[in-house]
Write an enzyme that holds these catalytic residues in place. Structure first.
Site, PDB file in Angstrom:
ATOM      1  N   TYR A  79       6.547  16.623 -45.117  1.00  0.00           N
ATOM      2  CA  TYR A  79       5.897  15.845 -44.051  1.00  0.00           C
ATOM      3  C   TYR A  79       5.045  16.743 -43.146  1.00  0.00           C
ATOM      4  O   TYR A  79       3.837  16.516 -42.972  1.00  0.00           O
ATOM      5  CB  TYR A  79       7.000  15.127 -43.264  1.00  0.00           C
ATOM      6  CG  TYR A  79       6.591  14.465 -41.982  1.00  0.00           C
ATOM      7  CD1 TYR A  79       5.521  13.568 -41.937  1.00  0.00           C
ATOM      8  CD2 TYR A  79       7.291  14.716 -40.805  1.00  0.00           C
ATOM      9  CE1 TYR A  79       5.160  12.941 -40.750  1.00  0.00           C
ATOM     10  CE2 TYR A  79       6.954  14.093 -39.623  1.00  0.00           C
ATOM     11  CZ  TYR A  79       5.883  13.210 -39.591  1.00  0.00           C
ATOM     12  OH  TYR A  79       5.533  12.602 -38.416  1.00  0.00           O
ATOM     13  N   ALA A 111       9.904  25.188 -45.876  1.00  0.00           N
ATOM     14  CA  ALA A 111      10.849  24.480 -46.758  1.00  0.00           C
ATOM     15  C   ALA A 111      12.285  24.600 -46.256  1.00  0.00           C
ATOM     16  O   ALA A 111      12.780  25.700 -46.023  1.00  0.00           O
ATOM     17  CB  ALA A 111      10.755  25.025 -48.177  1.00  0.00           C
ATOM     18  N   TYR A 134      23.053  19.985 -39.686  1.00  0.00           N
ATOM     19  CA  TYR A 134      21.616  20.306 -39.799  1.00  0.00           C
ATOM     20  C   TYR A 134      21.236  21.333 -38.722  1.00  0.00           C
ATOM     21  O   TYR A 134      20.548  22.323 -39.004  1.00  0.00           O
ATOM     22  CB  TYR A 134      20.753  19.039 -39.679  1.00  0.00           C
ATOM     23  CG  TYR A 134      19.282  19.367 -39.505  1.00  0.00           C
ATOM     24  CD1 TYR A 134      18.545  19.932 -40.550  1.00  0.00           C
ATOM     25  CD2 TYR A 134      18.631  19.157 -38.283  1.00  0.00           C
ATOM     26  CE1 TYR A 134      17.198  20.272 -40.381  1.00  0.00           C
ATOM     27  CE2 TYR A 134      17.288  19.493 -38.112  1.00  0.00           C
ATOM     28  CZ  TYR A 134      16.585  20.043 -39.159  1.00  0.00           C
ATOM     29  OH  TYR A 134      15.260  20.393 -38.996  1.00  0.00           O
ATOM     30  N   LYS A 140      19.736  25.245 -39.228  1.00  0.00           N
ATOM     31  CA  LYS A 140      18.502  25.812 -38.672  1.00  0.00           C
ATOM     32  C   LYS A 140      18.817  27.032 -37.793  1.00  0.00           C
ATOM     33  O   LYS A 140      18.037  27.987 -37.747  1.00  0.00           O
ATOM     34  CB  LYS A 140      17.750  24.748 -37.854  1.00  0.00           C
ATOM     35  CG  LYS A 140      17.231  23.576 -38.668  1.00  0.00           C
ATOM     36  CD  LYS A 140      16.314  23.973 -39.803  1.00  0.00           C
ATOM     37  CE  LYS A 140      14.931  24.413 -39.374  1.00  0.00           C
ATOM     38  NZ  LYS A 140      14.067  24.761 -40.545  1.00  0.00           N
ATOM     39  N   VAL A 162       9.695  15.476 -34.869  1.00  0.00           N
ATOM     40  CA  VAL A 162       8.274  15.346 -35.184  1.00  0.00           C
ATOM     41  C   VAL A 162       7.999  13.920 -35.650  1.00  0.00           C
ATOM     42  O   VAL A 162       8.689  13.412 -36.534  1.00  0.00           O
ATOM     43  CB  VAL A 162       7.890  16.356 -36.293  1.00  0.00           C
ATOM     44  CG1 VAL A 162       6.398  16.275 -36.579  1.00  0.00           C
ATOM     45  CG2 VAL A 162       8.287  17.780 -35.891  1.00  0.00           C
ATOM     46  N   PHE A 177      14.850  11.264 -27.485  1.00  0.00           N
ATOM     47  CA  PHE A 177      14.415  12.272 -28.457  1.00  0.00           C
ATOM     48  C   PHE A 177      13.364  13.175 -27.816  1.00  0.00           C
ATOM     49  O   PHE A 177      12.422  12.671 -27.189  1.00  0.00           O
ATOM     50  CB  PHE A 177      13.770  11.620 -29.690  1.00  0.00           C
ATOM     51  CG  PHE A 177      14.721  10.873 -30.570  1.00  0.00           C
ATOM     52  CD1 PHE A 177      15.862  11.480 -31.073  1.00  0.00           C
ATOM     53  CD2 PHE A 177      14.464   9.554 -30.930  1.00  0.00           C
ATOM     54  CE1 PHE A 177      16.731  10.780 -31.906  1.00  0.00           C
ATOM     55  CE2 PHE A 177      15.318   8.858 -31.756  1.00  0.00           C
ATOM     56  CZ  PHE A 177      16.460   9.472 -32.248  1.00  0.00           C
TER      57      PHE A 177
HETATM   58  P1  NAP Z   1      10.431  17.300 -45.479  1.00  0.00           P
HETATM   59  O1  NAP Z   1       9.246  16.447 -45.606  1.00  0.00           O
HETATM   60  O2  NAP Z   1      11.699  16.794 -46.089  1.00  0.00           O
HETATM   61  O3  NAP Z   1      10.110  18.741 -46.023  1.00  0.00           O
HETATM   62  C1  NAP Z   1      11.110  19.623 -46.471  1.00  0.00           C
HETATM   63  C2  NAP Z   1      10.546  20.476 -47.578  1.00  0.00           C
HETATM   64  O4  NAP Z   1      11.563  21.392 -48.016  1.00  0.00           O
HETATM   65  C3  NAP Z   1      10.150  19.639 -48.811  1.00  0.00           C
HETATM   66  O5  NAP Z   1       8.983  20.166 -49.373  1.00  0.00           O
HETATM   67  C4  NAP Z   1      11.336  19.857 -49.743  1.00  0.00           C
HETATM   68  O6  NAP Z   1      11.022  19.720 -51.109  1.00  0.00           O
HETATM   69  C5  NAP Z   1      11.627  21.318 -49.421  1.00  0.00           C
HETATM   70  N1  NAP Z   1      12.934  21.691 -49.969  1.00  0.00           N
HETATM   71  C6  NAP Z   1      14.149  21.165 -49.697  1.00  0.00           C
HETATM   72  N2  NAP Z   1      15.085  21.755 -50.471  1.00  0.00           N
HETATM   73  C7  NAP Z   1      14.438  22.660 -51.254  1.00  0.00           C
HETATM   74  C8  NAP Z   1      14.838  23.573 -52.254  1.00  0.00           C
HETATM   75  N3  NAP Z   1      16.112  23.707 -52.639  1.00  0.00           N
HETATM   76  N4  NAP Z   1      13.886  24.348 -52.827  1.00  0.00           N
HETATM   77  C9  NAP Z   1      12.584  24.243 -52.479  1.00  0.00           C
HETATM   78  N5  NAP Z   1      12.140  23.388 -51.545  1.00  0.00           N
HETATM   79  C10 NAP Z   1      13.059  22.612 -50.935  1.00  0.00           C
HETATM   80  O7  NAP Z   1      10.794  17.573 -43.944  1.00  0.00           O
HETATM   81  P2  NAP Z   1       9.914  18.028 -42.706  1.00  0.00           P
HETATM   82  O8  NAP Z   1      10.303  17.156 -41.587  1.00  0.00           O
HETATM   83  O9  NAP Z   1       8.505  18.192 -43.059  1.00  0.00           O
HETATM   84  O10 NAP Z   1      10.544  19.462 -42.414  1.00  0.00           O
HETATM   85  C11 NAP Z   1       9.877  20.666 -42.703  1.00  0.00           C
HETATM   86  C12 NAP Z   1      10.478  21.781 -41.902  1.00  0.00           C
HETATM   87  O11 NAP Z   1      10.337  21.503 -40.512  1.00  0.00           O
HETATM   88  C13 NAP Z   1      11.967  22.021 -42.130  1.00  0.00           C
HETATM   89  O12 NAP Z   1      12.185  23.413 -42.056  1.00  0.00           O
HETATM   90  C14 NAP Z   1      12.614  21.332 -40.943  1.00  0.00           C
HETATM   91  O13 NAP Z   1      13.872  21.873 -40.623  1.00  0.00           O
HETATM   92  C15 NAP Z   1      11.592  21.657 -39.866  1.00  0.00           C
HETATM   93  N6  NAP Z   1      11.612  20.777 -38.702  1.00  0.00           N
HETATM   94  C16 NAP Z   1      11.388  19.447 -38.859  1.00  0.00           C
HETATM   95  C17 NAP Z   1      11.371  18.633 -37.740  1.00  0.00           C
HETATM   96  C18 NAP Z   1      11.081  17.174 -37.853  1.00  0.00           C
HETATM   97  O14 NAP Z   1      11.324  16.439 -36.878  1.00  0.00           O
HETATM   98  N7  NAP Z   1      10.548  16.703 -38.954  1.00  0.00           N
HETATM   99  C19 NAP Z   1      11.632  19.169 -36.482  1.00  0.00           C
HETATM  100  C20 NAP Z   1      11.859  20.535 -36.356  1.00  0.00           C
HETATM  101  C21 NAP Z   1      11.852  21.333 -37.474  1.00  0.00           C
HETATM  102  P3  NAP Z   1      11.304  18.299 -51.853  1.00  0.00           P
HETATM  103  O15 NAP Z   1      10.249  17.369 -51.352  1.00  0.00           O
HETATM  104  O16 NAP Z   1      11.182  18.628 -53.286  1.00  0.00           O
HETATM  105  O17 NAP Z   1      12.669  17.862 -51.435  1.00  0.00           O
END
Ligand code: NAP
Length: 350
Positions: A18, A88, A167, A171, A198, A232
């Site tokens: 995302y 990731a 979770y 992190k 986000v 949030f």
């Molecule tokens: P997301 O869309 O689920 O992205 C997560 C990514 O990690 C996907 O590309 C997923 O691949 C990959 N991944 C998971 N397990 C994996 C593995 N074993 N090997 C390789 N790739 C793997 O979520 P997002 O919200 O964009 O999050 C991205 C980052 O931002 C994360 O580090 C998250 O902790 C951080 N973050 C997110 C938020 C939020 O509110 N969204 C807030 C703060 C921090 P697949 O698609 O193949 O599963």
């Protein structure tokens, strides 16, 4: 945006995700060459939006397969990269069977794996780590023990565990491990971004991100009978992507950066959607009293400890550092929520 980075190659891990999808798009707009890792580049469901960008920017975006669990998997994609954006990591809160293997292992082993590749690949100069505000606090109630009544980059989550807020624990461990690996060498530096929840339009069609399920829940009738009094800390996905790029290109940037535009309750978010769309999408109109949330929480995948320590508590962050150091201009929350709602509707998700 300025187009001046044509000679810089950047790696983005989890590029189909995302947040990462916007990051890849903006990197290409700024003329970076992008190496993008995904788990399976033949999985059309996951990578079709990246394929569109490959067609739009010929020769500038290449996909590589890499899994967080496989040692050395990121070496090939990292070869020739000056910048590494490590995004990731699974962002899953509900429906977990085994938090250790589903969250903590990929976050921690994955961070180790990617950063150890950086130690081997000599082109790498900077790592931009996607951490989270959940590495800063464990539960909202923790804010009461901060000196100024607000969370800053100086705070760390000390209250999460495998059993409680796994979770957040994943992190926290990942960011701490990254700092350890960074401090053990001197070739590359590291800038960390710590976004709140986000929201904003998604380019990724098949992401498991809790961002997307949270927003969907507000609009698919799940909370028709009422939302918990849960605030949030919010930030727009496009601002988060730009903050990542500014973290890479601002030479003096170092350390952590809170990315939070402001805090809103679920009902306030619902009110923004209802103002434009009326009652069409079953957005909640009421707040459910905390004792009832406490009672029914476990049936909805929310523990009573979570309810006690987070529901009806305030949450505030100091975002000055990101504004000053990374020149982030946070979009108004109403714009973020509405743009996200528009995308959900136009993609036929509700
Ligand atoms: P997301 O869309 O689920 O992205 C997560 C990514 O990690 C996907 O590309 C997923 O691949 C990959 N991944 C998971 N397990 C994996 C593995 N074993 N090997 C390789 N790739 C793997 O979520 P997002 O919200 O964009 O999050 C991205 C980052 O931002 C994360 O580090 C998250 O902790 C951080 N973050 C997110 C938020 C939020 O509110 N969204 C807030 C703060 C921090 P697949 O698609 O193949 O599963």
């Amino acid at each position: 945006m300025t187009a001046k980075h044509h000679n810089i190659t950047a790696l983005v891990t989890g590029a189909n995700g995302y947040i990462a999808s916007w990051l890849v798009k903006y990197l290409l707009e700024q003329e970076f060459t992008v190496h993008a890792t995904v788990r399976d580049k033949t999985n059309q469901n996951k990578v079709s939006h990246l394929q569109t960008l490959i067609n739009e920017y010929p020769g500038k975006l290449t996909l590589f397969n890499a899994d967080l669990f496989n040692n050395g998997d990121f070496d090939e994609a990292m070869e020739g990269c000056e910048l590494v954006f490590h995004t990731a990591s699974p962002f899953i809160i509900r429906g977990l069977n085994d938090p250790q293997t589903e969250l903590i292992d990929p976050a921690l082993k994955g961070t180790r794996n990617v950063l150890e590749s950086a130690n081997r690949i000599h082109s790498v100069k900077r790592i931009i780590l996607t951490s989270s505000v959940v590495a800063i606090y464990g539960d909202y109630v923790d804010m009461q023990s901060t000196e100024q009544g607000v969370f800053t980059e100086a705070h760390w989550n000390t209250t999460s565990s495998v059993g409680h807020q796994p979770y957040s624990y994943s992190k926290t461990l990942a960011e701490q491990e990254a700092i350890k690996i960074h401090e053990a060498q001197s070739r590359w530096d590291m800038v960390t971004v710590n976004p709140g929840l986000v929201l904003g339009p998604s380019l990724a069609k098949a992401s498991d991100s809790t961002s997307l399920s949270t927003m969907l829940e507000l609009m698919d009738g799940t909370l028709r009978t009422g939302a918990p009094d849960l605030r949030f800390p919010l930030v727009d996905v496009r601002d988060v992507a730009i903050a990542h790029i500014n973290a890479a290109t601002t030479e003096k940037a170092l350390g952590r950066h809170i990315l939070v535009a402001g805090s809103q309750s679920m009902l306030e978010m619902a009110n923004i959607i209802r103002k434009k769309y009326g009652s069409k999408y079953g957005v909640p109109r009421w707040q459910v009293p905390k004792p009832i949330v406490w009672l029914v929480g476990p049936f909805m995948g929310i523990t009573r400890d979570f309810v006690a320590n987070n529901v009806s508590h305030a949450i505030e962050f100091d975002n000055q550092r990101a504004k000053k150091e990374l020149s982030v201009q946070f979009r108004p929350i109403a714009e973020t929520v509405l743009d996200h709602a528009d995308q959900i509707i136009s993609d036929g998700l509700v």
